[in-house]
Scaffold this active site. Structure first.
Site, PDB file in Angstrom:
ATOM      1  N   ASP A   7       0.863  -1.178   0.000  1.00 52.38           N
ATOM      2  CA  ASP A   7       0.000   0.000   0.000  1.00 52.38           C
ATOM      3  C   ASP A   7       0.906   1.236   0.000  1.00 52.38           C
ATOM      4  O   ASP A   7       2.133   1.148  -0.158  1.00 52.38           O
ATOM      5  CB  ASP A   7      -1.021  -0.048   1.159  1.00 52.38           C
ATOM      6  CG  ASP A   7      -0.440   0.320   2.520  1.00 52.38           C
ATOM      7  OD1 ASP A   7       0.791   0.514   2.628  1.00 52.38           O
ATOM      8  OD2 ASP A   7      -1.220   0.416   3.488  1.00 52.38           O
ATOM      9  N   CYS A  64       2.961  -3.067   3.984  1.00 54.17           N
ATOM     10  CA  CYS A  64       2.153  -1.889   4.295  1.00 54.17           C
ATOM     11  C   CYS A  64       2.931  -1.123   5.371  1.00 54.17           C
ATOM     12  O   CYS A  64       4.107  -1.414   5.606  1.00 54.17           O
ATOM     13  CB  CYS A  64       0.720  -2.246   4.711  1.00 54.17           C
ATOM     14  SG  CYS A  64       0.518  -3.085   6.301  1.00 54.17           S
ATOM     15  N   GLY A  65       2.315  -0.132   6.005  1.00 54.21           N
ATOM     16  CA  GLY A  65       3.058   0.680   6.958  1.00 54.21           C
ATOM     17  C   GLY A  65       3.685  -0.155   8.059  1.00 54.21           C
ATOM     18  O   GLY A  65       4.878  -0.041   8.349  1.00 54.21           O
ATOM     19  N   THR A  66       2.884  -1.013   8.658  1.00 50.92           N
ATOM     20  CA  THR A  66       3.377  -1.886   9.734  1.00 50.92           C
ATOM     21  C   THR A  66       3.550  -3.329   9.292  1.00 50.92           C
ATOM     22  O   THR A  66       4.189  -4.119  10.001  1.00 50.92           O
ATOM     23  CB  THR A  66       2.375  -1.907  10.900  1.00 50.92           C
ATOM     24  OG1 THR A  66       1.116  -2.368  10.380  1.00 50.92           O
ATOM     25  CG2 THR A  66       2.203  -0.531  11.524  1.00 50.92           C
ATOM     26  N   GLY A  67       2.917  -3.698   8.203  1.00 50.17           N
ATOM     27  CA  GLY A  67       2.845  -5.100   7.780  1.00 50.17           C
ATOM     28  C   GLY A  67       1.690  -5.831   8.447  1.00 50.17           C
ATOM     29  O   GLY A  67       1.358  -6.952   8.063  1.00 50.17           O
ATOM     30  N   HIS A  97       9.664 -23.893   9.287  1.00 54.08           N
ATOM     31  CA  HIS A  97       8.576 -24.508  10.056  1.00 54.08           C
ATOM     32  C   HIS A  97       7.192 -24.239   9.465  1.00 54.08           C
ATOM     33  O   HIS A  97       6.322 -25.107   9.556  1.00 54.08           O
ATOM     34  CB  HIS A  97       8.583 -23.975  11.502  1.00 54.08           C
ATOM     35  CG  HIS A  97       9.754 -24.468  12.297  1.00 54.08           C
ATOM     36  ND1 HIS A  97       9.890 -24.214  13.646  1.00 54.08           N
ATOM     37  CD2 HIS A  97      10.848 -25.192  11.949  1.00 54.08           C
ATOM     38  CE1 HIS A  97      11.022 -24.769  14.092  1.00 54.08           C
ATOM     39  NE2 HIS A  97      11.630 -25.352  13.075  1.00 54.08           N
ATOM     40  N   ASN A  98       6.977 -23.050   8.933  1.00 51.10           N
ATOM     41  CA  ASN A  98       5.623 -22.672   8.494  1.00 51.10           C
ATOM     42  C   ASN A  98       5.460 -22.752   6.978  1.00 51.10           C
ATOM     43  O   ASN A  98       4.343 -22.624   6.484  1.00 51.10           O
ATOM     44  CB  ASN A  98       5.277 -21.254   8.961  1.00 51.10           C
ATOM     45  CG  ASN A  98       5.617 -21.037  10.421  1.00 51.10           C
ATOM     46  OD1 ASN A  98       6.504 -20.257  10.755  1.00 51.10           O
ATOM     47  ND2 ASN A  98       4.941 -21.743  11.314  1.00 51.10           N
ATOM     48  N   ARG A 108       7.162   1.250   7.468  1.00 51.00           N
ATOM     49  CA  ARG A 108       7.389   2.291   8.470  1.00 51.00           C
ATOM     50  C   ARG A 108       8.040   1.716   9.726  1.00 51.00           C
ATOM     51  O   ARG A 108       8.193   2.424  10.734  1.00 51.00           O
ATOM     52  CB  ARG A 108       6.065   2.969   8.828  1.00 51.00           C
ATOM     53  CG  ARG A 108       5.448   3.721   7.655  1.00 51.00           C
ATOM     54  CD  ARG A 108       4.055   4.227   7.982  1.00 51.00           C
ATOM     55  NE  ARG A 108       3.474   4.914   6.823  1.00 51.00           N
ATOM     56  CZ  ARG A 108       2.173   5.086   6.629  1.00 51.00           C
ATOM     57  NH1 ARG A 108       1.299   4.629   7.519  1.00 51.00           N
ATOM     58  NH2 ARG A 108       1.730   5.715   5.557  1.00 51.00           N
ATOM     59  N   ARG A 131       6.898 -33.157  10.944  1.00 53.88           N
ATOM     60  CA  ARG A 131       5.876 -32.708  11.900  1.00 53.88           C
ATOM     61  C   ARG A 131       5.355 -31.323  11.537  1.00 53.88           C
ATOM     62  O   ARG A 131       4.200 -30.976  11.832  1.00 53.88           O
ATOM     63  CB  ARG A 131       6.432 -32.716  13.327  1.00 53.88           C
ATOM     64  CG  ARG A 131       7.500 -31.673  13.612  1.00 53.88           C
ATOM     65  CD  ARG A 131       8.094 -31.845  15.004  1.00 53.88           C
ATOM     66  NE  ARG A 131       9.010 -30.764  15.371  1.00 53.88           N
ATOM     67  CZ  ARG A 131      10.275 -30.658  14.924  1.00 53.88           C
ATOM     68  NH1 ARG A 131      10.757 -31.564  14.091  1.00 53.88           N
ATOM     69  NH2 ARG A 131      11.039 -29.651  15.312  1.00 53.88           N
ATOM     70  N   HIS A 132       6.176 -30.523  10.866  1.00 61.36           N
ATOM     71  CA  HIS A 132       5.729 -29.173  10.483  1.00 61.36           C
ATOM     72  C   HIS A 132       4.652 -29.244   9.400  1.00 61.36           C
ATOM     73  O   HIS A 132       3.736 -28.420   9.379  1.00 61.36           O
ATOM     74  CB  HIS A 132       6.919 -28.337  10.019  1.00 61.36           C
ATOM     75  CG  HIS A 132       7.981 -28.213  11.062  1.00 61.36           C
ATOM     76  ND1 HIS A 132       7.755 -27.583  12.263  1.00 61.36           N
ATOM     77  CD2 HIS A 132       9.257 -28.679  11.108  1.00 61.36           C
ATOM     78  CE1 HIS A 132       8.855 -27.653  13.001  1.00 61.36           C
ATOM     79  NE2 HIS A 132       9.775 -28.314  12.321  1.00 61.36           N
ATOM     80  N   ARG A 135       1.356 -29.891  11.011  1.00 65.56           N
ATOM     81  CA  ARG A 135       0.792 -28.690  11.647  1.00 65.56           C
ATOM     82  C   ARG A 135       0.209 -27.747  10.597  1.00 65.56           C
ATOM     83  O   ARG A 135      -0.840 -27.117  10.829  1.00 65.56           O
ATOM     84  CB  ARG A 135       1.880 -27.993  12.468  1.00 65.56           C
ATOM     85  CG  ARG A 135       2.293 -28.839  13.676  1.00 65.56           C
ATOM     86  CD  ARG A 135       3.593 -28.419  14.291  1.00 65.56           C
ATOM     87  NE  ARG A 135       3.959 -29.330  15.376  1.00 65.56           N
ATOM     88  CZ  ARG A 135       5.176 -29.402  15.905  1.00 65.56           C
ATOM     89  NH1 ARG A 135       6.150 -28.607  15.466  1.00 65.56           N
ATOM     90  NH2 ARG A 135       5.429 -30.253  16.880  1.00 65.56           N
TER      91      ARG A 135
HETATM   92  C1  RB5 Z   1      -2.024   2.992   6.187  1.00 61.97           C
HETATM   93  O1  RB5 Z   1      -1.989   4.276   6.698  1.00 61.97           O
HETATM   94  C2  RB5 Z   1      -1.665   1.995   7.274  1.00 61.97           C
HETATM   95  O2  RB5 Z   1      -2.734   1.838   8.131  1.00 61.97           O
HETATM   96  C3  RB5 Z   1      -1.264   0.691   6.658  1.00 61.97           C
HETATM   97  O3  RB5 Z   1      -0.165   0.880   5.826  1.00 61.97           O
HETATM   98  C4  RB5 Z   1      -0.856  -0.419   7.610  1.00 61.97           C
HETATM   99  O4  RB5 Z   1       0.104   0.008   8.514  1.00 61.97           O
HETATM  100  C5  RB5 Z   1      -1.966  -1.139   8.265  1.00 61.97           C
HETATM  101  O5  RB5 Z   1      -1.790  -2.121   8.988  1.00 61.97           O
END
Ligand code: RB5
Length: 144
Positions: A7, A64-67, A97-98, A108, A131-132, A135
């Site tokens: 995003d 995204c900003g935080t993922g 494992h996953n 960010r 085993r993975h 799961r």
């Molecule tokens: C967008 O501003 C922000 O909310 C998005 O990038 C993300 O961090 C959401 O989880």
């Protein structure tokens, strides 16, 4: 071939990771977004995950900003195992494992060098099966 999408909160990190992969000779399909105009991360998650499900890609990268938002959205899609990654150790385990078929990172949250190292740690690891796999089968049984 790898598919990537972000995003507006991470389009710059997307460019960094694309360049990193290109330098290794790895082809990348880019599902956008390409500038800072606001978009909704579930739309990007859907685009990338549908491509991963097509079987034509080794794995997907979502940013995204935080993922966080984009990984939550991805994990609502049947067949997707999306790992939100903030360090190399988790990246290695996400493959071992996953057997994550999508990885998510926050533009960010992470600096470019750490994000590249995380991507490399994921790509250099191998799924351990056994085993993975049992799961993982149980994870997908939860979708039913
Ligand atoms: C967008 O501003 C922000 O909310 C998005 O990038 C993300 O961090 C959401 O989880």
């Amino acid at each position: 071939m790898i598919v990537i999408g972000s995003d507006h909160g991470a389009f710059e990190l997307k460019a960094v990771l694309k360049e990193h992969l290109a330098a290794k000779g790895i082809e990348v399909e880019d599902c956008g977004t390409f500038d800072g105009s606001s978009v909704d991360y579930p739309d990007i998650a859907e685009k990338v995950c549908e491509k991963v499900k097509s079987g034509q890609f080794e794995f997907g990268i979502l940013l995204c900003g935080t993922g966080i938002g984009i990984s939550i959205a991805a994990n609502k899609i049947d067949g997707i195992r999306c790992a939100l990654l903030n360090n190399e150790y988790s990246a290695e385990k996400a493959k071992q494992h996953n057997n994550a078929n999508v990885i998510a990172m926050g533009g960010r949250v992470l600096g470019p060098d750490l994000a590249k190292n995380i991507l490399d740690a994921f790509m250099n690891a191998s799924f351990e099966g056994g085993r993975h796999q049992n799961r993982i089968d149980k994870i997908h049984a939860l979708e039913k």
